[in-house]
Scaffold this motif. Structure first.
Motif, PDB file in Angstrom:
ATOM      1  N   MET A  91       0.852  -1.189   0.000  1.00 32.68           N
ATOM      2  CA  MET A  91       0.000   0.000   0.000  1.00 32.68           C
ATOM      3  C   MET A  91       0.884   1.234   0.000  1.00 32.68           C
ATOM      4  O   MET A  91       2.102   1.131   0.196  1.00 32.68           O
ATOM      5  CB  MET A  91      -0.929  -0.007   1.225  1.00 32.68           C
ATOM      6  N   PRO A  92       0.318   2.409  -0.277  1.00 37.56           N
ATOM      7  CA  PRO A  92       1.139   3.622  -0.231  1.00 37.56           C
ATOM      8  C   PRO A  92       1.720   3.827   1.155  1.00 37.56           C
ATOM      9  O   PRO A  92       1.076   3.550   2.166  1.00 37.56           O
ATOM     10  CB  PRO A  92       0.133   4.728  -0.580  1.00 37.56           C
ATOM     11  N   GLY A  93       2.950   4.321   1.215  1.00 34.15           N
ATOM     12  CA  GLY A  93       3.567   4.533   2.511  1.00 34.15           C
ATOM     13  C   GLY A  93       4.983   5.036   2.393  1.00 34.15           C
ATOM     14  O   GLY A  93       5.376   5.612   1.367  1.00 34.15           O
ATOM     15  N   GLU A 120       6.021   1.836   6.445  1.00 32.34           N
ATOM     16  CA  GLU A 120       5.063   2.424   7.380  1.00 32.34           C
ATOM     17  C   GLU A 120       3.910   2.989   6.571  1.00 32.34           C
ATOM     18  O   GLU A 120       4.100   3.795   5.656  1.00 32.34           O
ATOM     19  CB  GLU A 120       5.710   3.532   8.198  1.00 32.34           C
ATOM     20  N   ALA A 121       2.704   2.519   6.882  1.00 32.87           N
ATOM     21  CA  ALA A 121       1.507   2.974   6.177  1.00 32.87           C
ATOM     22  C   ALA A 121       0.344   2.975   7.152  1.00 32.87           C
ATOM     23  O   ALA A 121       0.198   2.050   7.947  1.00 32.87           O
ATOM     24  CB  ALA A 121       1.209   2.072   4.991  1.00 32.87           C
ATOM     25  N   HIS A 136       4.692  -2.428   8.338  1.00 30.18           N
ATOM     26  CA  HIS A 136       4.528  -3.678   7.606  1.00 30.18           C
ATOM     27  C   HIS A 136       5.914  -4.208   7.249  1.00 30.18           C
ATOM     28  O   HIS A 136       6.647  -3.579   6.469  1.00 30.18           O
ATOM     29  CB  HIS A 136       3.716  -3.460   6.323  1.00 30.18           C
ATOM     30  N   SER A 137       6.277  -5.335   7.825  1.00 31.23           N
ATOM     31  CA  SER A 137       7.559  -5.951   7.505  1.00 31.23           C
ATOM     32  C   SER A 137       7.382  -6.853   6.287  1.00 31.23           C
ATOM     33  O   SER A 137       6.525  -7.735   6.279  1.00 31.23           O
ATOM     34  CB  SER A 137       8.078  -6.769   8.694  1.00 31.23           C
ATOM     35  N   LEU A 138       8.187  -6.635   5.256  1.00 33.75           N
ATOM     36  CA  LEU A 138       8.162  -7.459   4.057  1.00 33.75           C
ATOM     37  C   LEU A 138       9.317  -8.442   4.149  1.00 33.75           C
ATOM     38  O   LEU A 138      10.465  -8.053   4.411  1.00 33.75           O
ATOM     39  CB  LEU A 138       8.275  -6.583   2.811  1.00 33.75           C
ATOM     40  N   VAL A 143       6.552   5.439  -1.237  1.00 33.78           N
ATOM     41  CA  VAL A 143       6.259   4.406  -2.217  1.00 33.78           C
ATOM     42  C   VAL A 143       4.759   4.364  -2.488  1.00 33.78           C
ATOM     43  O   VAL A 143       3.950   4.763  -1.654  1.00 33.78           O
ATOM     44  CB  VAL A 143       6.731   3.012  -1.739  1.00 33.78           C
ATOM     45  N   THR A 144       4.404   3.893  -3.690  1.00 33.95           N
ATOM     46  CA  THR A 144       3.006   3.707  -4.047  1.00 33.95           C
ATOM     47  C   THR A 144       2.670   2.228  -3.974  1.00 33.95           C
ATOM     48  O   THR A 144       3.556   1.364  -3.974  1.00 33.95           O
ATOM     49  CB  THR A 144       2.729   4.222  -5.455  1.00 33.95           C
TER      50      THR A 144
END
Length: 614
Positions: free
Chosen positions: A546-548, A571-572, A577-579, A598-599
């Motif tokens: 997601m955007p963030g 961070e969003a 959110h850990s990838l 980021v988008t």
């Protein structure tokens, strides 16, 4: 009867009080912080007054502002709910001094039960059984260590002003006592401004049993039977039920009569809870249940008592505060059926139960017997308050029926994009020990990771969701005389995955991309729809969910990584959110930079499988 009421609280308890007040024809006034201006409790009330900024010390803990709001709106009474100022004797007295009705116990009762050592001494004098321990004024380390030796290890050190599991330390051996005492005192001083402690014998197979009591100003005190709150995580209640499993009539009579004696000892008026600790190593026995503390307010878990007695405890509170006698005598109260309550939190069990903060774009539950909540779809869970979003209550003719109904409600939960503990609660409800009512307060701690839901949906669920999203396409391969299959490429919570797809008739893409399974929710997106260049492929593509903003990058191009290793953090919506790496391999490409915006669907990294990297 009271004609108008201000609720000095927020969230689900404020909404729950408003519902009863409305049914009784009572005008309600809500108070709210700036971030709660559009909250459900604000919209439910007849009027609302802003009282400050988001942090509780600038709003909901500002007693003078709450009283000013009550006087400005012309209400007769203030109901504190639970938490915040509900057990603050000074605030209660200020309400009374302002000429308002305080919907709660006398401030002197709150004070009498506010300190654990004084309350325990008072209970001993009233003939209420108490846990063996030490309550003395001599707080020197040497005296406390000597008393611990007399009690016998293991012992429990407890802050006298403690609560919520803070200021407590179990000590297993004399060599550990001094360090544990110092640690406990530091935490107690920081949390409660009081570093005094008491000692208690550690109960090896403890169950947490509590009794709902009610008193009025006419000398009447009754109990509304017991609740079992043994299923706890870090001393916080997780699932509560009433009545207590394994409670026979003789033991019930003994514990409930002790609770009534405790309430009478402080001339108690209104709703209160007497909490007991039980040594259940040989089942529940009257001679092995001891007083712990009294909560001088309505409890979070009060709905299970309402469910088995058919009484509205908030209505009782309002009638008693207005000077009426109790609505029922002891002889008119009885237990019917069984009830359970689960506390649904916006938190991520997979990440140590960290709060999950942001907007509830989807908020659905399975069929529920009763749901108490202060939020709805579109609401925002803020960082300022407790992240409980709902209490789910189930009733049935027996324990198993109530358990199954509550499990069904959790199984049907679909909440997005916030993470919740629904899957954790469901696994706890279905755990063999809970099903068999083999309860104690250490059950969750012992089971640990076994109760944490899996990180990914089951293969069957993932395949079904992928089939609903996939458009017809070329086959990845086939063999004669066998059904043709093809592969689809998707993003599961931003991580690229390949899913084998059974043949389906030509049709348009459908479904909303959210996968709900046993209380957990994931987002599945078609590869092309997520913006991958030309839909080209790589199972190891890591895209932004997601955007963030990128707040951490833990790897560099060329690094070797293992499956599940954190690569970067986005961070969003005030959430992190850990990838992670989807498999063992090498960081073949890395475009993410710390601090960068980021988008949704943007390629951040690509992991090449180990054999590809070689």
């Amino acid at each position: 009867m009271i004609a108008s009421l201000l609720i000095a609280n927020r969230g689900e308890i404020a909404c729950r009080i408003i519902r009863t007040a409305r049914a009784m024809g009572i005008r309600t006034v809500a108070v709210h912080s700036d971030v709660d201006a559009d909250a459900l409790h604000v919209r439910m009330a007849d009027a609302a007054v802003p009282i400050g900024a988001g942090p509780v010390r600038e709003s909901y803990l500002c007693g003078d502002r709450i009283i000013a709001a009550a006087l400005a709106t012309g209400v007769e009474a203030i109901h504190p709910g639970y938490g915040f100022l509900s057990e603050n004797a000074g605030f209660a007295q200020s309400v009374i001094d302002a000429g308002l009705v305080w919907v709660g116990p006398d401030p002197r009762s709150i004070t009498a039960m506010g300190l654990k050592d004084a309350a325990k001494a008072l209970m001993q004098a009233a003939g209420v059984p108490t846990t063996p321990g030490y309550l003395g004024e001599d707080q020197s380390p040497d005296r406390l260590a000597a008393e611990a030796g007399t009690i016998g290890y293991p012992v429990l050190i407890k802050a006298v002003a403690g609560g919520g599991g803070k200021g407590m330390r179990k000590v297993d051996a004399p060599a550990d006592f001094v360090e544990a005492l110092a640690s406990c005192r530091r935490e107690a001083a920081s949390s409660f401004g009081n570093d005094q402690v008491l000692l208690e014998k550690w109960v090896t197979n403890p169950r947490h049993i509590e009794v709902q009591v009610f008193g009025d100003r006419h000398g009447n005190v009754v109990h509304l039977f017991e609740r079992d709150c043994s299923l706890q995580r870090r001393h916080q209640k997780v699932i509560e039920e009433a009545p207590a499993p394994g409670m026979d009539d003789v033991t019930r009579a003994a514990i409930c009569e002790a609770a009534v004696r405790a309430a009478r000892a402080v001339d108690y008026v209104g709703a209160g809870t007497i909490e007991f600790i039980a040594d259940a190593s040989e089942g529940l026995r009257a001679d092995r249940i001891w007083f712990m503390e009294m909560n001088t307010r309505l409890q979070v878990e009060h709905p299970v008592t309402e469910a088995i007695t058919g009484q509205d405890l908030v209505e009782w509170q309002l009638r008693v505060a207005a000077g009426e006698p109790l609505p029922r005598s002891q002889a008119e109260l009885a237990i019917t059926g069984w009830a359970m309550e689960a506390r649904l939190y916006a938190e991520d069990p997979a990440r140590g139960f960290l709060p999950s903060i942001g907007r509830l774009d989807r908020f659905e539950l399975g069929e529920s017997w009763r749901t108490d909540t202060g939020v709805e779809r579109g609401a925002t869970i803020s960082p300022y308050y407790d992240p409980m979003i709902a209490k789910l209550i189930a009733w049935g003719p027996d324990r198993e029926a109530a358990r199954r109904r509550l499990a069904s409600t959790l199984d049907g939960a679909a909440i997005w994009p916030l993470k919740t503990n629904a899957g954790f609660l469901l696994r706890a409800l279905n755990h063999p020990a809970f099903v068999a009512a083999e309860l104690d307060t250490g059950l969750i701690a012992r089971e640990g990771e076994a109760l944490v839901p899996p990180a990914d949906p089951s293969a069957a669920t993932l395949q079904a969701a992928a089939a609903a999203l996939a458009a017809p396409g070329p086959l990845a391969g086939f063999r004669l005389n066998a059904p043709p299959w093809r592969e689809g490429r998707f993003l599961l919570d931003g991580v690229a995955v390949t899913v084998p797809l059974a043949p389906t008739p030509d049709r348009d893409r459908q479904g909303d991309g959210l996968i709900a399974e046993q209380g957990q929710v994931w987002r599945l997106q078609p590869w092309r729809a997520a913006g991958a260049a030309g839909g080209e492929a790589a199972d190891g593509a890591i895209l932004s969910p997601m955007p963030g903003r990128i707040i951490a990058v833990a790897v560099a191009a060329g690094d070797r990584v293992t499956r599940g290793q954190t690569l970067l953090t986005v961070e969003a919506m005030k959430m992190e959110h850990s990838l992670v790496a989807p498999f063992d391999g090498e960081v073949a490409a890395l475009t993410a930079e710390q601090g960068g915006q980021v988008t949704e669907g943007l390629l951040l990294a690509r992991i090449a499988r180990t054999e590809e990297a070689a």
